[in-house]
Design a protein around this motif. Structure first.
Motif, PDB file in Angstrom:
ATOM      1  N   GLY A 108       2.280  -1.559   5.702  1.00  9.37           N
ATOM      2  CA  GLY A 108       3.029  -2.743   5.320  1.00  9.37           C
ATOM      3  C   GLY A 108       3.285  -2.758   3.827  1.00  9.37           C
ATOM      4  N   ARG A 109       3.894  -3.823   3.355  1.00  8.94           N
ATOM      5  CA  ARG A 109       4.229  -3.954   1.934  1.00  8.94           C
ATOM      6  C   ARG A 109       3.629  -5.229   1.362  1.00  8.94           C
ATOM      7  N   GLU A 110       3.305  -5.140   0.086  1.00 11.82           N
ATOM      8  CA  GLU A 110       2.873  -6.297  -0.690  1.00 11.82           C
ATOM      9  C   GLU A 110       3.536  -6.163  -2.058  1.00 11.82           C
ATOM     10  N   GLY A 111       4.693  -6.785  -2.226  1.00  7.71           N
ATOM     11  CA  GLY A 111       5.471  -6.576  -3.440  1.00  7.71           C
ATOM     12  C   GLY A 111       5.958  -5.146  -3.492  1.00  7.71           C
ATOM     13  N   GLU A 112       5.650  -4.467  -4.606  1.00 12.55           N
ATOM     14  CA  GLU A 112       6.048  -3.065  -4.768  1.00 12.55           C
ATOM     15  C   GLU A 112       5.059  -2.094  -4.137  1.00 12.55           C
ATOM     16  N   ALA A 113       3.905  -2.602  -3.735  1.00 12.86           N
ATOM     17  CA  ALA A 113       2.871  -1.730  -3.183  1.00 12.86           C
ATOM     18  C   ALA A 113       3.064  -1.519  -1.689  1.00 12.86           C
ATOM     19  N   VAL A 114       2.678  -0.334  -1.221  1.00 15.10           N
ATOM     20  CA  VAL A 114       2.628  -0.038   0.204  1.00 15.10           C
ATOM     21  C   VAL A 114       1.160  -0.012   0.615  1.00 15.10           C
ATOM     22  N   VAL A 153      -5.861   0.817   1.984  1.00  8.81           N
ATOM     23  CA  VAL A 153      -5.632   1.345   0.634  1.00  8.81           C
ATOM     24  C   VAL A 153      -4.217   0.990   0.200  1.00  8.81           C
ATOM     25  N   SER A 154      -4.024   0.911  -1.104  1.00  8.16           N
ATOM     26  CA  SER A 154      -2.706   0.644  -1.672  1.00  8.16           C
ATOM     27  C   SER A 154      -2.145   1.944  -2.219  1.00  8.16           C
ATOM     28  N   LEU A 155      -0.919   2.263  -1.854  1.00  8.18           N
ATOM     29  CA  LEU A 155      -0.299   3.537  -2.224  1.00  8.18           C
ATOM     30  C   LEU A 155       0.755   3.303  -3.300  1.00  8.18           C
ATOM     31  N   VAL A 156       0.531   3.867  -4.481  1.00 10.47           N
ATOM     32  CA  VAL A 156       1.488   3.714  -5.571  1.00 10.47           C
ATOM     33  C   VAL A 156       2.685   4.637  -5.337  1.00 10.47           C
ATOM     34  N   GLN A 157       3.766   4.355  -6.037  1.00 13.92           N
ATOM     35  CA  GLN A 157       5.003   5.104  -5.836  1.00 13.92           C
ATOM     36  C   GLN A 157       4.827   6.593  -6.118  1.00 13.92           C
ATOM     37  N   PHE A 158       4.087   6.957  -7.169  1.00 12.96           N
ATOM     38  CA  PHE A 158       3.915   8.360  -7.522  1.00 12.96           C
ATOM     39  C   PHE A 158       3.258   9.121  -6.374  1.00 12.96           C
ATOM     40  N   SER A 159       2.207   8.559  -5.800  1.00  8.65           N
ATOM     41  CA  SER A 159       1.520   9.225  -4.683  1.00  8.65           C
ATOM     42  C   SER A 159       2.437   9.357  -3.479  1.00  8.65           C
TER      43      SER A 159
END
Length: 208
Positions: A108-114, A153-159
């Motif tokens: 899912g999403r939370e703002g910009e985070a996945v 876990v929260s996945l940042v854009q770079f990852s």
């Protein structure tokens, strides 16, 4: 030993009964026969290098314990060379010894985070704590929250852009390796047979 900071992704070019051949680019600098490479978090030994393709053997136990047996020709995998003492420690200590696999249960999403939730068996969940480390397909991640049966876990854009984690979907199997420090602590406490008391804590500097 690895850091859980994936260097690049590679592509499975050949699959045999005993291993894989993987095409890559960046990891060939100083790579030599006998070196360790984490493939989706699994520590494997390089046994052949031809141009931009290297080969590794995979033991039956590794196939049983990890998701490497699910890989097909053309699949993308996370790659990381073993740590050197000259490098920075950007993730956490990862052995490349997979404990078991988990299953992606929600994305899912939370703002910009996945946010990705992974269902995992008890033998891994007992080592997982909020804000602690977990290696997922070789990627060092911080646990946002946990339940008795899963962690998120929260996945940042770079990852998401530079590893295979961005392509995961519900139902996918992922390799899991719990923090080795948690395992050592559990073993130490178990061997003390309940003898950790105020005298023990004072003797080891935990009480003044």
């Amino acid at each position: 030993m690895f850091s859980g900071i994936v260097e690049e992704t590679g592509i499975i070019r050949d699959i045999t009964g005993g291993g894989f051949s993987i095409q890559a680019q960046a990891i060939f600098e100083e790579l030599k026969l006998g070196d360790s490479v984490a493939v989706n978090g699994v520590c494997l030994t390089v046994n052949e290098i031809k141009g931009n393709v290297f080969s590794v053997n995979v033991m039956p136990e590794t196939l049983r314990r990890s998701n490497l047996g699910d890989l097909k020709h053309g699949a993308t995998v996370n790659l990381e060379r073993a740590l050197t003492f000259a490098g920075r420690m950007g993730g956490h200590l990862v052995q490349g010894h997979i404990d078991t696999t988990g299953t992606v249960s929600r994305i899912g999403r939370e703002g910009e985070a996945v946010l990705m939730t992974v269902a995992a068996p008890p033998e891994v969940m007992r080592y997982i704590v909020d804000k602690g480390f977990i290696a997922v397909d070789g990627l060092s991640l911080t646990v946002m929250k946990k339940t008795p049966e899963s962690f998120t876990v929260s996945l940042v854009q770079f990852s998401r852009s530079h590893t295979t984690i961005g392509n995961k979907k519900s139902g996918d199997r992922v390799n899991l390796e719990a923090d080795i420090i948690a395992k050592y602590v559990e073993n130490f406490v178990a061997n003390r047979e309940g003898r950790i008391n105020t005298d023990f804590l004072a003797e080891h500097g935990f009480l003044s």
